[in-house]
Design a protein around this motif. Sequence first.
Motif, PDB file in Angstrom:
ATOM      1  N   GLN A  93       4.283  -7.993  11.180  1.00 31.98           N
ATOM      2  CA  GLN A  93       4.591  -7.653   9.785  1.00 31.98           C
ATOM      3  C   GLN A  93       5.996  -7.053   9.668  1.00 31.98           C
ATOM      4  OE1 GLN A  93       2.156  -7.395   6.762  1.00 31.98           O
ATOM      5  NE2 GLN A  93       4.260  -7.454   5.978  1.00 31.98           N
TER       6      GLN A  93
ATOM      7  N   LYS B 271      -0.428  -7.197  14.919  1.00 34.75           N
ATOM      8  CA  LYS B 271      -0.248  -7.605  13.519  1.00 34.75           C
ATOM      9  C   LYS B 271       0.851  -6.790  12.859  1.00 34.75           C
ATOM     10  CE  LYS B 271      -4.559  -9.471  11.883  1.00 34.75           C
ATOM     11  NZ  LYS B 271      -5.883  -9.177  11.457  1.00 34.75           N
ATOM     12  N   GLN B 272       0.825  -5.489  13.188  1.00 28.48           N
ATOM     13  CA  GLN B 272       1.791  -4.588  12.561  1.00 28.48           C
ATOM     14  C   GLN B 272       3.225  -4.940  12.976  1.00 28.48           C
ATOM     15  OE1 GLN B 272       1.250  -0.447  13.431  1.00 28.48           O
ATOM     16  NE2 GLN B 272       1.345   0.033  11.251  1.00 28.48           N
TER      17      GLN B 272
ATOM     18  N   SER C  59       3.386   1.763  19.630  1.00 24.90           N
ATOM     19  CA  SER C  59       3.045   0.387  20.051  1.00 24.90           C
ATOM     20  C   SER C  59       3.958  -0.053  21.178  1.00 24.90           C
ATOM     21  CB  SER C  59       3.248  -0.636  18.931  1.00 24.90           C
ATOM     22  OG  SER C  59       2.968  -0.114  17.700  1.00 24.90           O
TER      23      SER C  59
ATOM     24  N   SER D  15       1.721 -13.042  14.871  1.00 28.20           N
ATOM     25  CA  SER D  15       0.741 -12.068  15.386  1.00 28.20           C
ATOM     26  C   SER D  15      -0.149 -12.656  16.490  1.00 28.20           C
ATOM     27  CB  SER D  15      -0.100 -11.465  14.256  1.00 28.20           C
ATOM     28  OG  SER D  15      -0.868 -12.470  13.677  1.00 28.20           O
TER      29      SER D  15
ATOM     30  N   LEU E 195       5.909   1.581  13.863  1.00 30.19           N
ATOM     31  CA  LEU E 195       5.446   0.999  15.134  1.00 30.19           C
ATOM     32  C   LEU E 195       5.335   2.037  16.253  1.00 30.19           C
ATOM     33  CD1 LEU E 195       7.515  -2.322  15.242  1.00 30.19           C
ATOM     34  CD2 LEU E 195       5.177  -1.975  14.441  1.00 30.19           C
TER      35      LEU E 195
END
Length: 414
Positions: free
Chosen positions: A314, A310-311, A232, A305, A229
């Motif tokens: 996840q 999205k990451q 982010s 999400s 991540l």
Amino acid sequence: MSKVCTDASVANAVMDTIKVDVLIIGAGAAGLMCAAKAGARGRSVMVVDHANKVGKKILMSGGGRCNFTNMYTEPNNFLSDNEHFCKSALSRYTQWDFIELVSKHEIPYHEKKLGQLFCDNKASDIVHMLLKECEEAGAQVETRCTVHEISVNKDMGEQGSRYRVSTSLGEIDCQSLVVATGGLSIPTMGATGFGYDIAQQFELTLKPRTAALVPFTLSKAMLERLSVLSGSSIDISVSCNNTVFRENLLFTHRGLSGPAILQISSYWKPGDEVFINLLPDIDVDQWLYQKQQERPKAELKTIVSEKMTKQMAQVLTDWWCPSVPMNQLSTKKLKSFAEQLSHWMLIPAGIEGYRTAEVTLGGVDTDELSSKTMEVKKQKGLFFIGEVVDVTGHLGGFNFQWAWASAAAAAEFV
Ligand code: FDA
């Protein structure tokens, strides 16, 4: 590092000794402001700095645009062992006074967010403004000057030079000596602990110092999980030791950063728990329950999400709850996942340290200083201003406002 020594004799003065009313050590934010203000009062002022340029931290601040003050400055934006100490100076030289100065010099600026004022162009606008004010006030500014020793002359009476400062420019005699050497962050920019050495020379109490407004580092195991991540960010609320901030969190390859984390780092001590609400705008438990009714076949990570990348969805589902269709999740599982998202408890491995910190928490004990004048109570003519003092602002222009205000307070009395 420069050496300091106490009570040395000043009797062997040489002919070319420089004499000024006020000598200021440190030509950063506080030092330059104090020089300009004291000079404007008609005092002869010299400000010396060991660096090759003045105001290096101003130049690098605010991503090169200098967040020079905050419109909502209040005493509760500052940390100190004595929460009342900053009040007098902040009320006598306010954010509006500094904004007036910036406007007088026609420096364009804007509010970025939360009252934070930045230059439209460059941080150097602020340095040029301070140098111009110094010039107009007749204050002399010297760079590349090493201070070797500070000696006290006890026999010169009220109007005489109380201090002799031995420097690479020669001996400087002064009536008032102002220490404006800042904190320890970013040593590559000229930060030193010299101000604390001077405090110790005069047997002043120092509050423990630590890097603040600084990113957290994480354990190896947690980093492995979160490293994907890196880069982010997400809007969160974070709390530690009964203090809460609502701002952005940034995942980095070393741990956690971003304004929310920098702010809370000032309240964190090793071993303390930090709580993060990754979805502070909603009741996560209720939201997940509602989604389970509305979209029973959707996978958990697809739902999550909607509120983050999205990451991120996840990684967090991999970590805290299997990403199966919503209707396969028991109420208990969903509740515990909601609790993780809204109440993520972590214990940072540490902080990145002075290399990346914006400020130093702690410093010269405010009990040693007059809050009106910044003068040392037991040492006439010696003043401490700016970050070297145990007053530390939140992120957002508050640290500069303290530098300006404490400098202006001292300048009335030097
Ligand atoms: P400052 O550090 O400005 O000045 C101290 C001076 O003393 C320096 O010029 C140094 O060279 C000199 N000095 C040190 N040791 C010496 C010695 N032995 N002999 C002679 N001279 C010596 N704050 C804010 O409000 N808004 C912002 O946008 C930012 N941004 C920011 C970014 C980064 C990367 C950092 C590191 C810091 C900030 N800050 C900030 C914090 C702010 O820069 C800081 O609080 C003020 O500059 C403190 O002002 P001082 O004058 O006390 O110290």
